[in-house]
Structure formats: structure tokens, C-alpha cells
Design an enzyme around this catalytic site. Structure first.
Site, short mmCIF file in Angstrom:
data_model
loop_
_atom_site.label_atom_id
_atom_site.label_comp_id
_atom_site.label_asym_id
_atom_site.label_seq_id
_atom_site.Cartn_x
_atom_site.Cartn_y
_atom_site.Cartn_z
N GLU A 1 0.82 -1.22 0.00
CA GLU A 1 0.00 0.00 0.00
C GLU A 1 0.85 1.26 0.00
OE1 GLU A 1 -1.50 1.98 3.26
OE2 GLU A 1 -1.06 0.39 4.72
N SER B 1 -13.13 1.98 10.31
CA SER B 1 -12.44 2.07 9.03
C SER B 1 -13.12 1.25 7.94
CB SER B 1 -11.00 1.58 9.19
OG SER B 1 -10.36 1.55 7.93
N ASP C 1 -11.62 -0.23 5.85
CA ASP C 1 -10.78 -1.43 5.64
C ASP C 1 -11.54 -2.70 6.04
OD1 ASP C 1 -8.73 0.31 4.99
OD2 ASP C 1 -7.52 -0.11 6.78
N LYS D 1 -3.09 -1.25 15.29
CA LYS D 1 -2.53 -0.41 16.35
C LYS D 1 -3.53 -0.31 17.47
CE LYS D 1 0.90 2.87 14.95
NZ LYS D 1 0.98 2.65 13.50
N1 PSU Z 1 -2.42 1.96 10.62
C1 PSU Z 1 -1.08 2.08 10.71
N2 PSU Z 1 -0.39 2.69 9.70
C2 PSU Z 1 -1.02 3.19 8.59
C3 PSU Z 1 -2.44 3.05 8.50
C4 PSU Z 1 -3.10 2.44 9.51
O1 PSU Z 1 -0.51 1.64 11.69
O2 PSU Z 1 -0.35 3.76 7.70
C5 PSU Z 1 -3.15 3.55 7.27
C6 PSU Z 1 -3.51 2.38 6.32
O3 PSU Z 1 -3.38 2.83 4.98
C7 PSU Z 1 -4.96 2.11 6.64
C8 PSU Z 1 -5.46 3.50 6.90
O4 PSU Z 1 -5.67 1.48 5.61
O5 PSU Z 1 -4.41 4.13 7.63
C9 PSU Z 1 -6.76 3.51 7.69
O6 PSU Z 1 -7.29 4.79 7.71
P1 PSU Z 1 -8.78 5.01 8.25
O7 PSU Z 1 -8.71 4.66 9.70
O8 PSU Z 1 -9.04 6.49 7.99
O9 PSU Z 1 -9.67 4.12 7.46
MN MN Z 2 -12.21 6.53 10.08
#
Ligand code: PSU
Ligand code: MN
Length: 305
Positions: free
Chosen positions: A26, A142, A144, A161
Site C-alpha cells: 500500500e 475504518s 478497511d 494499532k
Molecule cells: N495503521 C497504521 N499505519 C497506517 C495506516 C493504519 O498503523 O499507515 C493507514 C492504512 O493505509 C490504513 C489507513 O488502511 O491508515 C486507515 O485509515 P482510516 O482509519 O481512515 O480508514
Molecule cells: Mn475513520
């Protein structure tokens, strides 16, 4: 047409045509996850490790109106240098980021989507997004997680995390039917630390059985899978130390009212600054370890055709 917007690096196209192993990587981790120039160093070293273990790396990003699977060295440099000046594209941002032009880092969700469009089924990252602490009031979950439920890509990560609510993240994954597989562990890892105290029901210790399982999972049309690979012991940070960092970072985010897509990058950066860069070493090493495991899985899957 998707094909007008999807560009495969020549090395990736050849490997896919020959049925060779390819590992997606990614780019939000590059643009928004780490500072320059460490992000560039990490991106290169992760690609090298994938090659060393017999697979072809395909770093995925949005560049000048195209979804690129397998960016070249010049593009890696541009993404690394732009950092937060590039946008961060999750599923909902994909079409607008393409129309706008310029650079966007792809999150786990969009990297999975683009990987699947390209025909790549193994992906290595650092940590995934998940259910944020306080989601019961903020509703911050997320994209994800939903992507994992529908897109046939195996994502190798070091867990999530602990800026997230781990039990809620695992519950949502279960609800969506996403297998969460411990790679040589029974315990869901939490990025900096090898254990969270949350037990996993699925564990694999050898790459061939895991490839058999994934091959069938994809064949049955069951969507994606999450493979949790704990950070190598030598780089682990104990849970209390990491928890203190996280609490301080969450407090800062709260004070400044950071919300939405900015929260994850804000917390990552706050932890980096709070630790004087100490968190970064662990972050890089776990990404490297995930790349190695992903390459081995991709090689085993390529043998199964
Ligand atoms: N967690 C990490 N490092 C990262 C990310 C998450 O420890 O770089 C990044 C990844 O690209 C993940 C995104 O898909 O943050 C998630 O963002 P959000 O919570 O806004 O969906
Ligand atoms: Mn979010």
C-alpha cells in the site's frame, strides 16, 4: 472502462501473465504513515524483501488519474516526498481522486480493490484500520474492515494499532465473515507488541496449509482474509510503553478535535513525535516482516494456480 484507469507496471504485468507470485503493497503508509525520508527507505526495502523471497512487488497508488499497480522508482520518490501533500484515498475517495489527478496514497481498502482488479491476491501492510476507541459515539470504523469482507485479497499485517478498540475490531471482522488468522500465534498482535491478550480461533504455522486454505477461501467466493503476523521479537515494544504513547496521542487528538480521515495519520505522527522517532524503527521492521511472510504465501499460492 476500468482498464483505461488501471495501469500495471511492466514487471507486474509480466509476472501475472506468467502466473508468478506478486505481492501488493500500500501507499498510504508511505504518504501518511511515516515521515520523509524514512518512508522512502522503508518502501524500497519492503520491495527488495519481496523480491528476495521470490515474488514481484506491486506498490499500489493513484497517480495522475490512474490506478497504478507496480509503481516505478521515480513514483516511489514522488509519493515519499509529497507525504501529506498527497491525498489519502479510501474506497469512497477512489473515483474523485482519479478525476482530480495528482497523487493519492491508497489505504488498505483501496489497495485491496486495485489489487483485486489487477489479479493480485496477496498484500502486505503494516497495520490495518479498524474500530476506533469511542466508536460507540463517533461511529468511526475504518472502511478497511468492510473491504476485507468482500474483496478476495489476503492482507498480511502486524495486527492493528492499539489506537483502535481491538475487541470491537475483532467482533466487526467476525460479523463480516473475515477469517483472522494468527501466523504462528494464538494471540492477536497489536502492531508494536506481539500480543494483545485477545485470542484468535485460527492459526497456521506452515505456509502450504495456509495457501491451501486461502486458495479454497477465494474459490468459494468468501471475500478477503486477514493474516496477523506479530512484530519480530527483537523490535517489540512492551504493551504498557505503547499504551502510554497511544494515550498521549489520543489526548492530543481529542484536544485538537481531529476527526474523520485525518485521525489515523494524526495519531501515527503524534506517536512518532512523542517517541522522538523510536516508534518508527519498530514500524519499519514489522512492515518488512509482513512483506516476507506475504511473499512466501504468494509463492505458495502461485504454485496452486
Ligand atoms: N495503521 C497504521 N499505519 C497506517 C495506516 C493504519 O498503523 O499507515 C493507514 C492504512 O493505509 C490504513 C489507513 O488502511 O491508515 C486507515 O485509515 P482510516 O482509519 O481512515 O480508514
Ligand atoms: Mn475513520
Amino acid at each position: 472502462m476500468i482498464t483505461d484507469r488501471l495501469l500495471l507496471g511492466a514487471h507486474v504485468r509480466e509476472a501475472l501473465n506468467r502466473g508468478q507470485a506478486v505481492v501488493a503493497l500500500e501507499s498510504t503508509i508511505i504518504t501518511h504513515g511515516m515521515p520523509y525520508p524514512q518512508n522512502l527507505k522503508m518502501a524500497r526495502s519492503v520491495e527488495d524483501l519481496v523480491r528476495k523471497h521470490g515474488a514481484v512487488p506491486a506498490t499500489i497508488a493513484i497517480m495522475d488519474g490512474q490506478m497504478v499497480a507496480g509503481v516505478d522508482e521515480a513514483a516511489l520518490e514522488r509519493l515519499s516526498e509529497q507525504g501529506h501533500a498527497a491525498s489519502k484515498a479510501s474506497r469512497r475517495d477512489l473515483a474523485s481522486a482519479l478525476v482530480q489527478g495528482g497523487l493519492a496514497g491508497t489505504t488498505v481498502a483501496t489497495t485491496m480493490m486495485i489489487a483485486a482488479m489487477a489479479g493480485i491476491h496477496v498484500f502486505a501492510t503494516g497495520g490495518i484500520g479498524g474500530v476506533h476507541r469511542g466508536a460507540e459515539t463517533s461511529f468511526d470504523i475504518s472502511a478497511d474492515l468492510e473491504e476485507l469482507s468482500r474483496t478476495p485479497v489476503a492482507v498480511v499485517c502486524a495486527g492493528a494499532k492499539a489506537i483502535l478498540d481491538i475487541p470491537k475490531t475483532l467482533e466487526v471482522l467476525e460479523t463480516h465473515g473475515v477469517p483472522v488468522i494468527g501466523w504462528r500465534t494464538d494471540d492477536f498482535p497489536v502492531f508494536y507488541s506481539r500480543t494483545s491478550g485477545h485470542k484468535l480461533d485460527l492459526r497456521f504455522d506452515d505456509v502450504d496449509s495456509l495457501a491451501d486454505m486461502l486458495h479454497l477461501h477465494f474459490d468459494l467466493g468468501l471475500g478477503g482474509a486477514l493474516i496477523a503476523n506479530p512484530v519480530p521479537e527483537a523490535f517489540e515494544i512492551n504493551r504498557e510503553t505503547a499504551e502510554n504513547w497511544i494515550k498521549a496521542a489520543l489526548h492530543q487528538a481529542d484536544m485538537r478535535g481531529v476527526r474523520g480521515k485525518d485521525i489515523t495519520p494524526f495519531l501515527l505522527n503524534a506517536i512518532f513525535e512523542l517517541t522522538g522517532g523510536k516508534s518508527l524503527k519498530t514500524n519499519i521492521e514489522l512492515a518488512r516482516s509482513n512483506a516476507e511472510v506475504a511473499a512466501r504465501i504468494a509463492v505458495a499460492l502461485a504454485r496452486r494456480g
